[in-house]
Design a protein around this motif. Structure first.
Motif, mmCIF file in Angstrom:
data_model
loop_
_atom_site.group_PDB
_atom_site.id
_atom_site.type_symbol
_atom_site.label_atom_id
_atom_site.label_comp_id
_atom_site.label_asym_id
_atom_site.label_seq_id
_atom_site.Cartn_x
_atom_site.Cartn_y
_atom_site.Cartn_z
ATOM 1 N N ASP A 1 0.838 -1.200 0.000
ATOM 2 C CA ASP A 1 0.000 0.000 0.000
ATOM 3 C C ASP A 1 0.874 1.251 0.000
ATOM 4 O OD1 ASP A 1 -1.628 2.224 1.391
ATOM 5 O OD2 ASP A 1 -3.130 0.712 0.903
ATOM 6 N N THR A 2 0.545 2.230 -0.838
ATOM 7 C CA THR A 2 1.380 3.425 -0.964
ATOM 8 C C THR A 2 1.220 4.384 0.205
ATOM 9 O OG1 THR A 2 -0.342 4.485 -2.294
ATOM 10 C CG2 THR A 2 1.420 3.329 -3.480
ATOM 11 N N THR A 3 0.208 4.206 1.030
ATOM 12 C CA THR A 3 0.005 5.123 2.171
ATOM 13 C C THR A 3 0.605 4.581 3.458
ATOM 14 O OG1 THR A 3 -2.199 4.151 2.509
ATOM 15 C CG2 THR A 3 -2.053 6.168 1.189
ATOM 16 N N GLY A 4 0.288 3.348 3.790
ATOM 17 C CA GLY A 4 0.793 2.801 5.049
ATOM 18 C C GLY A 4 1.904 1.794 4.893
ATOM 19 N N GLY A 5 2.148 1.327 3.676
ATOM 20 C CA GLY A 5 3.229 0.367 3.454
ATOM 21 C C GLY A 5 2.866 -1.071 3.725
ATOM 22 N N GLY A 6 1.628 -1.313 4.144
ATOM 23 C CA GLY A 6 1.219 -2.680 4.423
ATOM 24 C C GLY A 6 0.924 -3.468 3.149
ATOM 25 N N LYS A 7 0.745 -4.759 3.307
ATOM 26 C CA LYS A 7 0.433 -5.602 2.159
ATOM 27 C C LYS A 7 -0.947 -5.250 1.603
ATOM 28 C CE LYS A 7 3.114 -9.797 3.083
ATOM 29 N NZ LYS A 7 3.007 -11.266 3.269
ATOM 30 N N THR A 8 -1.003 -4.974 0.314
ATOM 31 C CA THR A 8 -2.281 -4.660 -0.323
ATOM 32 C C THR A 8 -3.224 -5.852 -0.268
ATOM 33 O OG1 THR A 8 -1.091 -3.205 -1.835
ATOM 34 C CG2 THR A 8 -3.334 -3.766 -2.439
ATOM 35 N N SER A 9 -2.663 -7.037 -0.233
ATOM 36 C CA SER A 9 -3.487 -8.242 -0.216
ATOM 37 C C SER A 9 -4.317 -8.370 1.058
ATOM 38 C CB SER A 9 -2.610 -9.488 -0.371
ATOM 39 O OG SER A 9 -1.669 -9.569 0.686
ATOM 40 N N LEU A 10 -3.981 -7.593 2.094
ATOM 41 C CA LEU A 10 -4.744 -7.645 3.347
ATOM 42 C C LEU A 10 -5.999 -6.791 3.295
ATOM 43 C CD1 LEU A 10 -1.813 -7.499 5.944
ATOM 44 C CD2 LEU A 10 -3.084 -9.512 5.139
ATOM 45 N N SER A 11 -6.115 -5.962 2.280
ATOM 46 C CA SER A 11 -7.298 -5.109 2.154
ATOM 47 C C SER A 11 -8.546 -5.961 1.947
ATOM 48 C CB SER A 11 -7.142 -4.142 0.983
ATOM 49 O OG SER A 11 -8.388 -3.550 0.647
ATOM 50 N N PRO A 12 -9.591 -5.728 2.756
ATOM 51 C CA PRO A 12 -10.821 -6.502 2.557
ATOM 52 C C PRO A 12 -11.456 -6.252 1.194
ATOM 53 C CG PRO A 12 -11.191 -4.683 4.084
ATOM 54 C CD PRO A 12 -9.727 -4.762 3.867
ATOM 55 N N TYR A 13 -11.217 -5.065 0.648
ATOM 56 C CA TYR A 13 -11.804 -4.743 -0.652
ATOM 57 C C TYR A 13 -11.089 -5.492 -1.774
ATOM 58 C CZ TYR A 13 -13.581 -1.088 2.353
ATOM 59 O OH TYR A 13 -14.170 -0.422 3.390
ATOM 60 N N VAL A 14 -9.781 -5.637 -1.662
ATOM 61 C CA VAL A 14 -9.023 -6.420 -2.637
ATOM 62 C C VAL A 14 -9.478 -7.876 -2.610
ATOM 63 C CG1 VAL A 14 -6.740 -7.343 -3.180
ATOM 64 C CG2 VAL A 14 -7.011 -4.906 -2.688
ATOM 65 N N LYS A 15 -9.617 -8.408 -1.410
ATOM 66 C CA LYS A 15 -10.041 -9.804 -1.278
ATOM 67 C C LYS A 15 -11.466 -10.007 -1.783
ATOM 68 C CE LYS A 15 -8.690 -9.825 3.088
ATOM 69 N NZ LYS A 15 -8.388 -10.280 4.474
ATOM 70 N N ASP A 16 -12.320 -9.032 -1.505
ATOM 71 C CA ASP A 16 -13.711 -9.121 -1.951
ATOM 72 C C ASP A 16 -13.790 -9.110 -3.479
ATOM 73 O OD1 ASP A 16 -16.760 -8.732 -1.273
ATOM 74 O OD2 ASP A 16 -16.285 -7.224 -2.790
ATOM 75 N N ARG A 17 -13.044 -8.203 -4.097
ATOM 76 C CA ARG A 17 -13.063 -8.126 -5.553
ATOM 77 C C ARG A 17 -12.527 -9.413 -6.177
ATOM 78 N NH1 ARG A 17 -13.710 -3.320 -8.269
ATOM 79 N NH2 ARG A 17 -14.230 -1.535 -6.953
#
Length: 405
Positions: free
Chosen positions: A266-282
């Motif tokens: 993630d470009t804002t917090g540096g965390g894994k984008t794969s942890l985003s619930p929206y990414v997983k939902d999509r």
């Protein structure tokens, strides 16, 4: 010789599992060359040759002319794998490969004309009835320009669509007419934003004679002595082949999305984008669309094979809803890839990100006439409500409306 091609030579009559595995083994190569194919606006000859060597063109070819004469579902599964690698290459394999099935409906003399000396000859097509004809003794004189003949550079013959009219200029049949490469020229007018690598150029014919035996009706669906593999309706097999290739394209987008998201931060917090619930939902919803589309195609083939295996024609109550099963694949694949693309943010729009090419290819593929889910849904709804079916699609002869309880 690589292992896949060596296996093709060593095993002249492969099983379904072997053919699907050969297609799956080609995914890395096809993916690596997808950008090259798009830039060339045509699938290179060596890729078509690898498809030949793998036996893909023989899956639906009649045994009498060197083919495997397998259930069309085998061909569909191969396309679903190839689509994961290169959309345009899979599209060429689909279009050029489905024609070997069409020969199961033709007069044997037409098959001998094409395959008498070389049973690996490739046939192209353009079924849109844009040409004109004049009936003469023993056949037809045809003229015109037929657009979007995918992979036509690789064909030595072509099937062309033609509407037959009665004396009152009313349509009475839809024909497929077979012409040799010597009777037409190719017009390079394929400049498009999606499926650019398919080389879907126009075929131009001037005063070509087509003997009657090199034609067959696309609308007629009646019993004959043709093999079980060829007892399905033309529209079911041709349309489902298109949908199978598109389904593979959408699965290829899923494959790439998973790979990209596993390493992205993630470009804002540096965390894994794969942890985003929206990414997983999509991702989950995209996968559901791809899996359900694949399941519908294969379920339709399973259900209709129950009839052809007993040498019966597929009844209308299976054929009409089956066409909607087929037509919805383009829409659902388009939705699936768009779900994934929107999660890529700005990174998705760069030309070196293959997902943007898949998106464009799927949008273009979903615009194919076989993917017209709107009209097809209306046809099914009308049929269930007792209304007549469209002429010259389900039958050459007028069909009575379905009786309702």
């Amino acid at each position: 010789m690589n292992s896949v091609l060596k296996e093709a030579v060593d095993c002249p009559i492969p099983t379904e599992a072997i053919l699907v595995e050969r297609a799956k083994a080609m995914i890395p190569l096809l993916r690596a060359r997808a950008a090259e194919v798009e830039q060339a606006r045509s699938v290179p000859t060596d890729i078509i040759e690898q498809f030949k060597q793998a036996g893909f063109f023989r899956i639906l070819q009649p045994r009498r002319w060197g083919g495997y004469e397998m259930n069309p579902a085998v061909f569909f599964k191969v396309l679903m794998e190839l689509g994961r690698g290169c959309c345009s290459s899979a599209w060429n394999m689909m279009i050029l490969g489905i024609h070997t099935w069409e020969f199961g409906h033709l007069d044997p003399r037409a098959c001998d004309d094409v395959w008498g000396k070389d049973d690996s000859v490739i046939v192209a097509s353009s079924y849109a009835p844009f040409g004109t004809y004049r009936k003469v003794d023993g056949g037809y004189i045809i003229n015109g320009r037929w657009p979007t003949s995918s992979g036509t550079d690789h064909g030595q013959w072509a099937f062309l669509g033609q509407i037959l009219l009665d004396e009152n200029k009313q349509p009475v049949d839809r024909l497929s007419v077979l012409v040799p490469r010597t009777d037409y020229t190719i017009l390079d007018d394929w400049h498009v934003f999606g499926l650019a690598g398919t080389g879907s150029k126009s075929v131009v014919v001037k005063d070509a004679f087509v003997p009657e035996y090199r034609t067959h009706s696309l609308a007629d669906y009646s019993m004959s002595d043709r093999g079980d593999t060829y007892l399905y309706p033309f529209s079911q097999i041709f349309y489902a082949a298109v949908s199978s290739a598109i389904n593979g394209m959408a699965q290829g987008a899923v494959d790439l999305f998973i790979e990209q998201m596993q390493t992205r931060r993630d470009t804002t917090g540096g965390g894994k984008t794969s942890l985003s619930p929206y990414v997983k939902d999509r991702l989950g919803n995209a996968v559901a669309r791809v899996r359900s589309s694949r399941a519908r195609i294969l379920h339709m083939m399973h259900e209709t094979t129950r009839y052809t295996a007993q040498r019966e024609l597929v009844p209308l109550d299976e054929r009409v809803p089956g066409m909607l099963d087929i037509a919805r694949v383009g829409r659902e694949s388009e939705e699936a890839v768009m779900l994934l693309f929107k999660a890529l943010s700005a990174r998705g729009i760069y030309l070196d990100n293959p997902l943007q090419r898949i998106l464009r290819d799927v949008i273009a593929a979903a615009n194919h006439i076989t993917q017209n889910a709107d009209d097809t849904a209306g046809t099914l709804g009308g049929y269930l409500l007792g209304q007549p079916l469209p002429p010259l699609f389900y039958s050459r002869d007028p069909l009575p409306a379905q009786t309702t309880a």
